[in-house]
Design a protein around this motif. Structure first.
Motif, mmCIF file in Angstrom:
data_model
loop_
_atom_site.group_PDB
_atom_site.id
_atom_site.type_symbol
_atom_site.label_atom_id
_atom_site.label_comp_id
_atom_site.label_asym_id
_atom_site.label_seq_id
_atom_site.Cartn_x
_atom_site.Cartn_y
_atom_site.Cartn_z
ATOM 1 N N ALA A 173 0.824 -1.213 0.000
ATOM 2 C CA ALA A 173 0.000 0.000 0.000
ATOM 3 C C ALA A 173 0.855 1.259 0.000
ATOM 4 O O ALA A 173 0.595 2.212 -0.750
ATOM 5 C CB ALA A 173 -0.932 0.000 1.214
ATOM 6 N N VAL A 174 1.884 1.276 0.834
ATOM 7 C CA VAL A 174 2.760 2.450 0.905
ATOM 8 C C VAL A 174 3.509 2.642 -0.410
ATOM 9 O O VAL A 174 3.593 3.753 -0.948
ATOM 10 C CB VAL A 174 3.750 2.315 2.079
ATOM 11 C CG1 VAL A 174 4.765 3.449 2.060
ATOM 12 C CG2 VAL A 174 2.993 2.291 3.404
ATOM 13 N N ILE A 175 4.052 1.544 -0.953
ATOM 14 C CA ILE A 175 4.816 1.637 -2.203
ATOM 15 C C ILE A 175 3.918 2.090 -3.346
ATOM 16 O O ILE A 175 4.285 2.973 -4.135
ATOM 17 C CB ILE A 175 5.473 0.277 -2.527
ATOM 18 C CG1 ILE A 175 6.517 -0.068 -1.460
ATOM 19 C CG2 ILE A 175 6.103 0.315 -3.912
ATOM 20 C CD1 ILE A 175 7.104 -1.458 -1.600
ATOM 21 N N VAL A 176 2.717 1.511 -3.435
ATOM 22 C CA VAL A 176 1.789 1.888 -4.495
ATOM 23 C C VAL A 176 1.387 3.352 -4.351
ATOM 24 O O VAL A 176 1.291 4.083 -5.343
ATOM 25 C CB VAL A 176 0.543 0.970 -4.488
ATOM 26 C CG1 VAL A 176 -0.564 1.545 -5.377
ATOM 27 C CG2 VAL A 176 0.917 -0.425 -4.958
ATOM 28 N N GLY A 177 1.161 3.794 -3.122
ATOM 29 C CA GLY A 177 0.817 5.201 -2.908
ATOM 30 C C GLY A 177 1.884 6.136 -3.441
ATOM 31 O O GLY A 177 1.581 7.135 -4.105
ATOM 32 N N VAL A 178 3.143 5.808 -3.187
ATOM 33 C CA VAL A 178 4.246 6.640 -3.667
ATOM 34 C C VAL A 178 4.329 6.590 -5.196
ATOM 35 O O VAL A 178 4.488 7.629 -5.862
ATOM 36 C CB VAL A 178 5.580 6.179 -3.043
ATOM 37 C CG1 VAL A 178 6.761 6.915 -3.665
ATOM 38 C CG2 VAL A 178 5.561 6.389 -1.532
ATOM 39 N N PHE A 208 -8.117 5.040 -11.976
ATOM 40 C CA PHE A 208 -7.783 3.939 -12.890
ATOM 41 C C PHE A 208 -6.294 3.634 -12.813
ATOM 42 O O PHE A 208 -5.885 2.463 -12.707
ATOM 43 C CB PHE A 208 -8.178 4.326 -14.312
ATOM 44 C CG PHE A 208 -7.860 3.286 -15.351
ATOM 45 C CD1 PHE A 208 -8.842 2.421 -15.803
ATOM 46 C CD2 PHE A 208 -6.587 3.179 -15.895
ATOM 47 C CE1 PHE A 208 -8.553 1.454 -16.770
ATOM 48 C CE2 PHE A 208 -6.288 2.227 -16.850
ATOM 49 C CZ PHE A 208 -7.276 1.364 -17.294
ATOM 50 N N ILE A 209 -5.466 4.678 -12.868
ATOM 51 C CA ILE A 209 -4.015 4.492 -12.781
ATOM 52 C C ILE A 209 -3.642 3.804 -11.472
ATOM 53 O O ILE A 209 -2.799 2.897 -11.439
ATOM 54 C CB ILE A 209 -3.304 5.852 -12.912
ATOM 55 C CG1 ILE A 209 -3.503 6.422 -14.323
ATOM 56 C CG2 ILE A 209 -1.811 5.732 -12.588
ATOM 57 C CD1 ILE A 209 -3.078 7.873 -14.466
ATOM 58 N N GLY A 210 -4.284 4.236 -10.380
ATOM 59 C CA GLY A 210 -3.981 3.658 -9.074
ATOM 60 C C GLY A 210 -4.318 2.184 -8.987
ATOM 61 O O GLY A 210 -3.522 1.371 -8.482
ATOM 62 N N ILE A 211 -5.482 1.793 -9.484
ATOM 63 C CA ILE A 211 -5.878 0.383 -9.409
ATOM 64 C C ILE A 211 -5.000 -0.471 -10.327
ATOM 65 O O ILE A 211 -4.600 -1.590 -9.970
ATOM 66 C CB ILE A 211 -7.371 0.225 -9.745
ATOM 67 C CG1 ILE A 211 -8.208 0.923 -8.668
ATOM 68 C CG2 ILE A 211 -7.758 -1.246 -9.844
ATOM 69 C CD1 ILE A 211 -9.702 0.874 -8.920
ATOM 70 N N ALA A 212 -4.669 0.047 -11.527
ATOM 71 C CA ALA A 212 -3.763 -0.692 -12.411
ATOM 72 C C ALA A 212 -2.410 -0.901 -11.741
ATOM 73 O O ALA A 212 -1.827 -1.996 -11.801
ATOM 74 C CB ALA A 212 -3.598 0.057 -13.731
ATOM 75 N N ALA A 213 -1.915 0.147 -11.078
ATOM 76 C CA ALA A 213 -0.626 0.032 -10.391
ATOM 77 C C ALA A 213 -0.689 -0.966 -9.242
ATOM 78 O O ALA A 213 0.251 -1.747 -9.025
ATOM 79 C CB ALA A 213 -0.193 1.404 -9.875
ATOM 80 N N ALA A 214 -1.779 -0.967 -8.491
ATOM 81 C CA ALA A 214 -1.900 -1.865 -7.345
ATOM 82 C C ALA A 214 -2.085 -3.319 -7.767
ATOM 83 O O ALA A 214 -1.694 -4.239 -7.043
ATOM 84 C CB ALA A 214 -3.060 -1.419 -6.464
ATOM 85 N N MET A 215 -2.706 -3.535 -8.932
ATOM 86 C CA MET A 215 -2.907 -4.910 -9.393
ATOM 87 C C MET A 215 -1.613 -5.565 -9.845
ATOM 88 O O MET A 215 -1.516 -6.801 -9.870
ATOM 89 C CB MET A 215 -3.926 -4.924 -10.531
ATOM 90 C CG MET A 215 -5.372 -4.771 -10.089
ATOM 91 S SD MET A 215 -5.893 -6.089 -8.950
ATOM 92 C CE MET A 215 -5.628 -7.546 -9.972
ATOM 93 N N VAL A 249 -7.566 -3.290 -5.088
ATOM 94 C CA VAL A 249 -8.532 -2.298 -5.573
ATOM 95 C C VAL A 249 -8.690 -1.169 -4.551
ATOM 96 O O VAL A 249 -8.718 0.011 -4.904
ATOM 97 C CB VAL A 249 -9.887 -2.967 -5.869
ATOM 98 C CG1 VAL A 249 -10.972 -1.921 -6.100
ATOM 99 C CG2 VAL A 249 -9.774 -3.873 -7.090
ATOM 100 N N ALA A 250 -8.787 -1.523 -3.263
ATOM 101 C CA ALA A 250 -8.916 -0.506 -2.218
ATOM 102 C C ALA A 250 -7.679 0.396 -2.182
ATOM 103 O O ALA A 250 -7.781 1.627 -2.087
ATOM 104 C CB ALA A 250 -9.133 -1.166 -0.857
ATOM 105 N N ILE A 251 -6.503 -0.210 -2.275
ATOM 106 C CA ILE A 251 -5.256 0.549 -2.271
ATOM 107 C C ILE A 251 -5.191 1.494 -3.463
ATOM 108 O O ILE A 251 -4.902 2.690 -3.328
ATOM 109 C CB ILE A 251 -4.049 -0.417 -2.290
ATOM 110 C CG1 ILE A 251 -3.912 -1.131 -0.934
ATOM 111 C CG2 ILE A 251 -2.762 0.330 -2.637
ATOM 112 C CD1 ILE A 251 -2.912 -2.274 -0.959
ATOM 113 N N PRO A 288 -7.230 -0.493 6.568
ATOM 114 C CA PRO A 288 -5.886 0.015 6.905
ATOM 115 C C PRO A 288 -5.002 0.196 5.675
ATOM 116 O O PRO A 288 -4.268 1.188 5.575
ATOM 117 C CB PRO A 288 -5.329 -1.066 7.836
ATOM 118 C CG PRO A 288 -6.531 -1.705 8.444
ATOM 119 C CD PRO A 288 -7.565 -1.705 7.353
ATOM 120 N N ALA A 289 -5.060 -0.737 4.732
ATOM 121 C CA ALA A 289 -4.244 -0.608 3.522
ATOM 122 C C ALA A 289 -4.686 0.590 2.694
ATOM 123 O O ALA A 289 -3.853 1.318 2.139
ATOM 124 C CB ALA A 289 -4.326 -1.895 2.694
#
Length: 450
Positions: free
Chosen positions: A236-241, A342-349, A363-365, A398-399
């Motif tokens: 979650a932290v890495i994807v956020g960055v 969309f970018i965020g979910i693609a990155a998290a997947m 998906v939540a992240i 939390p994530a």
């Protein structure tokens, strides 16, 4: 956004809250009607028309040509009608009201943007149309300018609550954009909260009446996620960055496009439409779906949750970021929030597939990180990410919060002390120079109070 939190007291304030409830119904009906029109025409052009031509997917000339038609409509809205098509998306998500005479320009520009494949979302035009409804009610009710401003905002958030799946996320947005007002914010925002709640009932129904059909954003069929894992929190932290970095880079590219487009409308829009169509065709040639590159990405979100190819996800993420930057900077009119989601979910997947993690928490992240990067807000993105996967998946919260926090810290760190800040401020002023008049909340002229 600046907000005047001075509100009337006792009987007048109760009347204002009741007017807020009254605003909610027509505002959400206008939003529903506009979204239905967009969906119907979009389906006809991108699904029914290719089928009539004997194609299983839109042929190249539609992928390249339809964005040009949309650009022509946006040019017409911005040049021929008052209002410059509404709020420039490069200035971020705005709750500034629109004068009634600007509504045709806003609606036409948004229609040309959303239906024909530009990479922007529907939230900005819905806010504008909802605020116009609030202004009409304020004028009919003969309230003073300060009260009219609150009713205008109530209409805006009633309309956008339908898009974000209910009044909770819309209300948090309301609070965060006006949080500098402190304790005085609560009574000032109560009419908007009531309007959002009452308006949302039009979608979900009441009693035996089923409503118009819910627009709750969620991904159906997600597997259960009932135990939080440390590896998911790290992801979650890495994807956020990462998401904040990608969205921040998109915004800087958009600022460059806007700077080069200064003083022109038609040429940047047509060039931008050509670039987006070509980008979609390149992704198709690489094995992706051109439809995932075009549009806001809202309809494509469920497909990301069942994606199985890491390379395709990476291609879509990069292509979406480039298309988003182009449309953000070249003059289309729409919302800046959903493409980053969309970018965020693609990155998290991507790590979800690489490390065999749950798509639910991914998906939540991604939703939380994308929205935080787009809005530079914190609490409403975290709430949105948690609600997006459904109320039954509390362990994903939390994530989602960590992803939103990491994205928020990163996107703000990228801007603090950056030499691009002055350029960004100048570019957003340039992008909104023709829309200055309609970016301010408009209130009816005060009347004599008996």
């Amino acid at each position: 956004m600046t907000m005047d939190t001075a509100v009337p007291s006792s009987r007048e304030y109760l009347r204002l809250v009741l007017l807020g409830a009254l605003v909610g119904v027509p505002a959400v009906l206008v939003a529903a009607g506009f979204l239905a029109l967009v969906h119907t025409v979009e389906h006809g052009l991108w699904n029914e028309l290719p089928a009539a031509l004997g194609e299983s997917m839109p042929p190249w000339f539609l992928v390249m040509g339809l964005p040009l038609v949309g650009a022509a409509l946006v040019v017409a809205a911005r040049k021929l009608l008052p209002g410059d098509g509404g709020h420039p998306p490069l200035q971020g998500l705005s709750v500034a009201g629109q004068p009634l005479r600007a509504v045709p320009s806003v609606a036409l520009a948004a229609f040309g943007t959303l239906v024909f494949g530009a990479v922007l979302g529907p939230e900005a035009p819905l806010i504008a149309l909802g605020s116009a409804v609030g202004a009409v009610v304020a004028r009919l009710a003969r309230v003073n300018p300060k009260q009219a401003q609150l009713l205008t905002m109530a209409g805006a958030f009633s309309a956008v609550s339908a898009l974000f799946g209910g009044p909770l996320v819309a209300s948090f947005l309301l609070v965060e954009v006006g949080i500098a007002a402190g304790a005085a914010l609560i009574p000032a925002l109560l009419p908007g909260l009531v309007a959002a709640a009452i308006g949302y009932l039009i979608f979900v129904g009441l009693g035996n009446w089923g409503g118009l059909g819910t627009t709750v954003l969620s991904v159906p069929g997600l597997p259960a996620y009932q135990e939080t894992h440390i590896v998911d929190l790290v992801i979650a932290v890495i994807v956020g960055v990462v998401v904040a970095t990608v969205v921040g880079a998109s915004r800087r590219l958009a600022l460059g496009v806007a700077a080069r487009s200064e003083g022109r409308i038609a040429v940047p829009l047509f060039l931008g439409a050509l670039c987006v169509g070509a980008l979609a065709m390149i992704v198709r040639a690489l094995g992706g779906d051109s439809q995932d590159v075009l549009f806001s990405g809202q309809a494509s979100l469920p497909g990301l949750a069942v994606a199985t190819s890491v390379p395709i996800l990476a291609i879509l993420m990069v292509a979406k970021a480039i298309g988003y930057a182009i449309c953000l900077g070249c003059g289309f009119r729409g919302g800046p929030v959903f493409p980053p989601i969309f970018i965020g979910i693609a990155a998290a997947m991507i790590p979800a597939l690489l490390f065999d993690r749950s798509p639910t928490v991914a998906v939540a992240i991604g939703a939380a990180a994308g929205m935080a990067a787009a809005t530079r807000l914190l609490f409403s993105p975290a709430l949105f990410g948690a609600l997006f996967v459904g109320i039954g998946f509390h362990d994903a919260v939390p994530a989602a919060i960590l992803a939103a926090a990491a994205a928020w810290l990163t996107i703000n760190a990228m801007s603090k002390g950056s030499t691009t800040d002055a350029h960004e401020e100048q570019a957003t002023k340039t992008a909104g120079s023709q829309a200055t008049e309609v970016s301010r909340p408009q209130a009816p002229e005060p009347r004599e109070q008996q």
